[in-house]
Scaffold this active site. Structure first.
Site, PDB file in Angstrom:
ATOM      1  N   LYS A 170       0.862  -1.183   0.000  1.00 30.72           N
ATOM      2  CA  LYS A 170       0.000   0.000   0.000  1.00 30.72           C
ATOM      3  C   LYS A 170       0.896   1.230   0.000  1.00 30.72           C
ATOM      4  CE  LYS A 170      -4.327   1.450   0.253  1.00 30.72           C
ATOM      5  NZ  LYS A 170      -5.143   1.159   1.446  1.00 30.72           N
ATOM      6  N   HIS A 171       0.715   2.074  -0.990  1.00 28.74           N
ATOM      7  CA  HIS A 171       1.522   3.285  -1.122  1.00 28.74           C
ATOM      8  C   HIS A 171       3.014   2.965  -1.099  1.00 28.74           C
ATOM      9  CE1 HIS A 171      -2.136   5.518  -1.016  1.00 28.74           C
ATOM     10  NE2 HIS A 171      -2.379   5.281   0.257  1.00 28.74           N
ATOM     11  N   ASN A 205      12.663   5.544   7.844  1.00 30.81           N
ATOM     12  CA  ASN A 205      13.276   4.536   8.700  1.00 30.81           C
ATOM     13  C   ASN A 205      12.377   3.301   8.758  1.00 30.81           C
ATOM     14  OD1 ASN A 205      15.708   5.826   9.734  1.00 30.81           O
ATOM     15  ND2 ASN A 205      14.325   7.263  10.765  1.00 30.81           N
ATOM     16  N   HIS A 227      14.715   5.475   0.176  1.00 32.84           N
ATOM     17  CA  HIS A 227      14.058   6.777   0.312  1.00 32.84           C
ATOM     18  C   HIS A 227      13.045   7.022  -0.793  1.00 32.84           C
ATOM     19  CE1 HIS A 227      17.750   7.706   2.788  1.00 32.84           C
ATOM     20  NE2 HIS A 227      16.751   8.037   3.578  1.00 32.84           N
TER      21      HIS A 227
END
Length: 529
Positions: free
Chosen positions: A280-281, A423, A529
């Site tokens: 999800k996302h 993180n 990231h």
């Protein structure tokens, strides 16, 4: 200069001969003179089409293994001459140059040659020179000349000529020219990228990027953003090469999330057992193994049922009917798997908003490749994270030694962590994630969020304690302080895997020893990231 320009003379030089005879026949029926190079000319003659060899036009035979055949003023002058320029017309007359109004060229199959693993010299021989030179010449002179570089454009050319009594419009020629320049750019990009790898140049001074339009989209991440999807020609199994069996077109976000899901599940080879990843996302909300794909899916789903709603599901094996029925119990955007059986397809057919994709194979998680990210004014380029840690490479740093079962779960958590935004904190128990904390500015917050999700799921499942009790935990980077570790201990973790390398490693190790848990270092981090 008139907008409409007639086609009286055409030059063919193609390596991909699909549709060649059919197009040449239609042109010949219109009385258009056809010129061609060796292989293409032979094929046209066999089909009974009148054709003139380029060697007869230039007065020079093809030579040097075909390296030299079209690099001649009677070819390039015919492509480049401005028909409304008196000096150009005079020069053509003086040197016996006749205009060429249509160029049909597709290039030596360099990309395919590289893809099949050919040696260096073979790749070099498949770099086209005359083709790109002619394409660029014709495209520059698009005021008068049509240049077709894709077989897919043959039909459009025929339709254009039929609509304009054998002529073409400037707007049509402009579109062809733009496509032609993009093709030569992509070709040069493929050559330069291959050569950089072949000679071991990791950071060449200049890099070229190219893609082929796969689909346009209604919008991008948000409705006010225009978007399209381009493929890079590498044919890596995944969303770019998958067959779609049902459902509406994939959106920008669908493609991004589906890629994340399939790349993650591809980490788990089928011989290791069925595996499922729910995304999800772009972050995993559940990853698990099981005795069957259905069990793997249900275990992944039980990590975070709330987030799984409307998510993307990736499987590492052939989707079967039982798994499809389990998935159909909630709304899912996309399911992607190497294969799907007829029963699974029939189950999903009732879910008109669900997209089913099959890829034919898993992606190779250790295959070297580059990743790109645009920033203002530039592009970041790096090797794909294919880092892998074997069990015997782990360094136990605590007094308590992890059990074999814990080591297996630690490596599972570590593998998942590579695909979680930093993180990243991942709790795992018995080959299934039981808590995922992603994308937080603080590692402590990621630990707490993952633990909170586990507590919520325990309540939803009617359990007396959170699933993180007795779990192991992975951290994508080192713990700079002991607080992140202690948050995991408080959640019930009994073993930890992390890169190590902090200035305070000794403090973190001491905290782990005091808590009576095992901890291993990998010496490798997995920032995402």
């Amino acid at each position: 200069m008139s907008d409409l320009q007639p086609i009286r003379r055409a030059l063919f030089s193609v390596s991909d001969k699909a549709g060649l005879v059919e197009l040449a026949e239609l042109l010949s029926q219109r009385g258009i003179e056809i010129l061609s190079t060796g292989g293409s000319a032979g094929m046209l003659r066999e089909a009974g089409i009148a054709v003139k060899d380029v060697a007869d036009l230039t007065g020079f035979p093809e030579m040097m293994d075909g390296r030299v055949k079209t690099l001649h003023p009677r070819v390039h002058g015919g492509l480049l001459a401005l028909r409304d320029n008196d000096e150009h017309v005079a020069a053509m007359g003086e040197h016996g140059i006749e205009p060429i109004d249509l160029l049909v060229v597709n290039l030596y199959p360099f990309e395919a040659t590289v893809a099949r693993g050919a040696d260096y010299d073979t790749c070099i021989e498949n770099i086209d020179i005359g083709g790109p030179a002619m394409i660029r010449a014709a495209a520059k002179n698009h005021a008068f000349v049509n240049v077709v570089t894709d077989v897919e454009d043959y039909a459009a050319l025929v339709d254009e000529m039929e609509a304009n009594d054998g002529q073409t419009t400037l707007a049509f020629r402009q579109r062809l020219a733009q496509t032609a320049y993009a093709r030569t750019a992509a070709y040069d990009a493929a050559v330069s990228t291959w050569m950089a790898g072949a000679i071991g140049e990791e950071t060449p001074r200049r890099r070229a990027f190219a893609g082929t339009l796969a689909s346009t989209m209604r919008y991008g991440e948000n409705p006010h953003q225009a978007a399209a999807f381009y493929t890079d020609g590498t044919n890596r199994p995944g969303v770019a090469t998958a067959a779609q069996h049902q459902g509406k077109a994939l959106s920008y976000n669908n493609i991004n999330d589906t890629d994340a899901a399939f790349e993650l599940v591809s980490e788990f080879a089928p011989e290791g057992g069925p595996a499922c990843a729910i995304i999800k996302h772009a972050n995993p909300c559940g990853v698990a193994t099981g005795e069957t794909l259905e069990e793997a899916y249900r275990r992944a789903f039980d990590c975070d049922r709330t987030s799984a709603f409307g998510g993307i599901i990736a499987l590492n094996g052939k989707l079967d009917g039982a798994t499809a029925r389990a998935i159909s119990e909630i709304f899912t955007e996309v399911v992607i798997a190497p294969e799907a059986d007829d029963e699974a397809k029939e189950v999903f057919a009732a879910k008109k908003n669900l997209r089913l994709l099959t890829t034919g194979a898993l992606a190779d998680p250790r295959a070297a490749m580059l990743t790109y990210r645009q920033v203002s004014g530039g592009m970041l380029v790096q090797d794909k994270d294919v880092g892998h840690i074997a069990k015997d490479a782990l360094k136990v740093v605590t007094k308590v030694q992890p059990t074999d079962a814990q080591l297996n779960d630690l490596l599972f958590a570590w593998t998942v962590g590579k695909h979680v935004k930093s993180n990243a904190i991942i709790y795992v128990k018995d080959g299934a994630t039981v808590g995922v904390g992603a994308g937080q500015m603080s590692r402590v917050d990621s630990s707490r969020i993952a633990a909170r999700k586990s507590l919520d799921m325990a309540e939803a499942l009617g359990l007396s304690e959170p699933l993180t009790k007795g779990s192991v935990v992975a951290s994508d980077a080192f713990f700079p302080f002991a607080d992140g570790l202690m948050a995991a201990v408080e959640a019930g973790a009994t073993a930890v895997i992390q890169p190590g390398g902090s200035m305070r490693d000794d403090e973190v190790i001491a905290a782990a020893d005091e808590a009576g848990i095992a901890m291993v270092f990998t010496g490798m981090r997995h920032f995402r990231h």
